[in-house]
Design a protein around this motif. Structure first.
Motif, PDB file in Angstrom:
ATOM      1  N   LEU A  19       0.829  -1.201   0.000  1.00 30.22           N
ATOM      2  CA  LEU A  19       0.000   0.000   0.000  1.00 30.22           C
ATOM      3  C   LEU A  19       0.869   1.259   0.000  1.00 30.22           C
ATOM      4  N   SER A  20       1.910   1.250   0.806  1.00 30.12           N
ATOM      5  CA  SER A  20       2.783   2.433   0.848  1.00 30.12           C
ATOM      6  C   SER A  20       3.473   2.647  -0.493  1.00 30.12           C
ATOM      7  N   ARG A  21       3.698   1.575  -1.226  1.00 33.16           N
ATOM      8  CA  ARG A  21       4.319   1.711  -2.545  1.00 33.16           C
ATOM      9  C   ARG A  21       3.336   2.269  -3.578  1.00 33.16           C
ATOM     10  N   TRP A  22       2.031   2.149  -3.304  1.00 37.33           N
ATOM     11  CA  TRP A  22       1.013   2.664  -4.211  1.00 37.33           C
ATOM     12  C   TRP A  22       0.530   4.058  -3.814  1.00 37.33           C
ATOM     13  N   GLN A  23       1.007   4.577  -2.689  1.00 35.23           N
ATOM     14  CA  GLN A  23       0.530   5.871  -2.189  1.00 35.23           C
ATOM     15  C   GLN A  23       0.952   6.993  -3.116  1.00 35.23           C
ATOM     16  N   ASN A  24       0.061   7.967  -3.252  1.00 33.30           N
ATOM     17  CA  ASN A  24       0.355   9.211  -3.968  1.00 33.30           C
ATOM     18  C   ASN A  24       0.458  10.308  -2.924  1.00 33.30           C
ATOM     19  N   TYR A  25       1.503  11.082  -3.010  1.00 33.62           N
ATOM     20  CA  TYR A  25       1.722  12.145  -2.035  1.00 33.62           C
ATOM     21  C   TYR A  25       1.627  13.495  -2.720  1.00 33.62           C
ATOM     22  N   LEU A  26       1.161  14.481  -2.008  1.00 36.21           N
ATOM     23  CA  LEU A  26       0.961  15.821  -2.567  1.00 36.21           C
ATOM     24  C   LEU A  26       2.257  16.474  -3.007  1.00 36.21           C
ATOM     25  N   ASP A  27       3.353  16.164  -2.334  1.00 33.88           N
ATOM     26  CA  ASP A  27       4.619  16.815  -2.672  1.00 33.88           C
ATOM     27  C   ASP A  27       5.335  16.163  -3.865  1.00 33.88           C
ATOM     28  N   GLY A  31       4.925   6.743  -4.293  1.00 27.14           N
ATOM     29  CA  GLY A  31       5.502   5.422  -4.120  1.00 27.14           C
ATOM     30  C   GLY A  31       5.990   4.904  -5.458  1.00 27.14           C
ATOM     31  N   ASP A  32       6.902   3.971  -5.445  1.00 27.54           N
ATOM     32  CA  ASP A  32       7.512   3.511  -6.699  1.00 27.54           C
ATOM     33  C   ASP A  32       6.504   2.851  -7.633  1.00 27.54           C
ATOM     34  N   LEU A  33       5.471   2.211  -7.122  1.00 27.18           N
ATOM     35  CA  LEU A  33       4.467   1.605  -7.998  1.00 27.18           C
ATOM     36  C   LEU A  33       3.520   2.662  -8.554  1.00 27.18           C
ATOM     37  N   ALA A  34       3.189   3.660  -7.735  1.00 25.16           N
ATOM     38  CA  ALA A  34       2.277   4.714  -8.166  1.00 25.16           C
ATOM     39  C   ALA A  34       2.878   5.558  -9.287  1.00 25.16           C
ATOM     40  N   LYS A  35       4.165   5.724  -9.282  1.00 23.56           N
ATOM     41  CA  LYS A  35       4.839   6.559 -10.290  1.00 23.56           C
ATOM     42  C   LYS A  35       4.628   6.047 -11.707  1.00 23.56           C
ATOM     43  N   HIS A  36       4.461   4.744 -11.839  1.00 22.52           N
ATOM     44  CA  HIS A  36       4.413   4.135 -13.162  1.00 22.52           C
ATOM     45  C   HIS A  36       3.000   3.815 -13.622  1.00 22.52           C
ATOM     46  N   GLN A  37       2.002   4.325 -12.892  1.00 26.03           N
ATOM     47  CA  GLN A  37       0.611   4.067 -13.248  1.00 26.03           C
ATOM     48  C   GLN A  37      -0.145   5.384 -13.268  1.00 26.03           C
ATOM     49  N   THR A  38      -1.339   5.343 -13.821  1.00 25.97           N
ATOM     50  CA  THR A  38      -2.173   6.554 -13.788  1.00 25.97           C
ATOM     51  C   THR A  38      -2.645   6.782 -12.366  1.00 25.97           C
ATOM     52  N   LEU A  40      -5.653   7.273 -11.324  1.00 24.14           N
ATOM     53  CA  LEU A  40      -6.852   6.474 -11.012  1.00 24.14           C
ATOM     54  C   LEU A  40      -6.501   5.010 -10.739  1.00 24.14           C
ATOM     55  N   THR A  41      -5.552   4.492 -11.467  1.00 20.08           N
ATOM     56  CA  THR A  41      -5.100   3.122 -11.217  1.00 20.08           C
ATOM     57  C   THR A  41      -4.514   3.001  -9.826  1.00 20.08           C
ATOM     58  N   ALA A  42      -3.694   3.977  -9.448  1.00 24.34           N
ATOM     59  CA  ALA A  42      -3.085   3.970  -8.116  1.00 24.34           C
ATOM     60  C   ALA A  42      -4.155   4.073  -7.033  1.00 24.34           C
ATOM     61  N   LEU A  43      -5.148   4.929  -7.247  1.00 26.87           N
ATOM     62  CA  LEU A  43      -6.241   5.049  -6.269  1.00 26.87           C
ATOM     63  C   LEU A  43      -7.033   3.754  -6.150  1.00 26.87           C
ATOM     64  N   HIS A  44      -7.298   3.119  -7.281  1.00 32.45           N
ATOM     65  CA  HIS A  44      -8.026   1.842  -7.267  1.00 32.45           C
ATOM     66  C   HIS A  44      -7.242   0.777  -6.494  1.00 32.45           C
ATOM     67  N   LYS A  45      -5.967   0.709  -6.764  1.00 30.18           N
ATOM     68  CA  LYS A  45      -5.121  -0.276  -6.086  1.00 30.18           C
ATOM     69  C   LYS A  45      -5.061   0.008  -4.584  1.00 30.18           C
ATOM     70  N   GLN A  46      -4.976   1.289  -4.206  1.00 29.29           N
ATOM     71  CA  GLN A  46      -4.960   1.658  -2.794  1.00 29.29           C
ATOM     72  C   GLN A  46      -6.255   1.228  -2.109  1.00 29.29           C
ATOM     73  N   LYS A  47      -7.386   1.485  -2.774  1.00 27.17           N
ATOM     74  CA  LYS A  47      -8.685   1.112  -2.206  1.00 27.17           C
ATOM     75  C   LYS A  47      -8.759  -0.407  -2.016  1.00 27.17           C
ATOM     76  N   GLN A  48      -8.302  -1.128  -3.013  1.00 24.31           N
ATOM     77  CA  GLN A  48      -8.312  -2.592  -2.953  1.00 24.31           C
ATOM     78  C   GLN A  48      -7.452  -3.082  -1.785  1.00 24.31           C
ATOM     79  N   LEU A  49      -6.261  -2.548  -1.646  1.00 20.89           N
ATOM     80  CA  LEU A  49      -5.356  -2.967  -0.571  1.00 20.89           C
ATOM     81  C   LEU A  49      -5.889  -2.575   0.807  1.00 20.89           C
ATOM     82  N   LYS A  50      -6.510  -1.413   0.912  1.00 21.27           N
ATOM     83  CA  LYS A  50      -7.101  -0.998   2.189  1.00 21.27           C
ATOM     84  C   LYS A  50      -8.208  -1.958   2.608  1.00 21.27           C
TER      85      LYS A  50
END
Length: 126
Positions: A19-27, A31-38, A40-50
């Motif tokens: 989950l921390s690897r999929w997190q998107n941060y304001l600054d 996370g390394d996985l979120a950087k390589h996805q859209t 919305l994809t990152a948000l979907h993955k975060q919701k799924q993992l939560k």
């Protein structure tokens, strides 16, 4: 039961790390996985993992409660009966392993366990 609890805790840790690897941060420090996805994809993955983490947390809490109830029940017994119950339901040994560890035949431990279980079921009915 302890083994299952241990495995659940490991699974929780793995999912929290992912989950921390999929997190998107304001600054912009994503996370390394979120950087390589859209986004919305990152948000979907975060919701799924939560959701998975929530279910695992609930299962861990339920197991802890069940474990405590079992220990309280086991503490009402003494001697061989208590040892059989503790080895079976706390340490997770098979009846064959219990027989080996305690130096009794498998058939004796099996019948003793059945007797204990009848006592437990009878007291639940009363």
């Amino acid at each position: 039961m302890d083994h299952e609890l241990y495995e659940l805790k490991i699974s929780l840790e793995i999912n929290r790390r992912e989950l921390s690897r999929w997190q998107n941060y304001l600054d912009g420090d994503d996370g390394d996985l979120a950087k390589h996805q859209t986004f919305l994809t990152a948000l979907h993955k975060q919701k799924q993992l939560k959701g998975v983490i929530k279910e695992l947390d609930q299962r861990v809490e339920k197991l802890k409660e069940e474990r405590e109830e079992i220990i309280q029940l086991i503490d009402k017994f003494n001697g061989l009966n208590q040892r059989i119950l503790k080895l079976k339901y706390v340490e997770g040994l098979t009846l064959e392993s219990i027989a080996d560890e305690l130096g009794y035949s498998y058939s004796y431990i099996k019948s003793k366990h059945a007797e204990i279980m009848r006592m437990i079921h009878f007291t639940k009915k009363v």
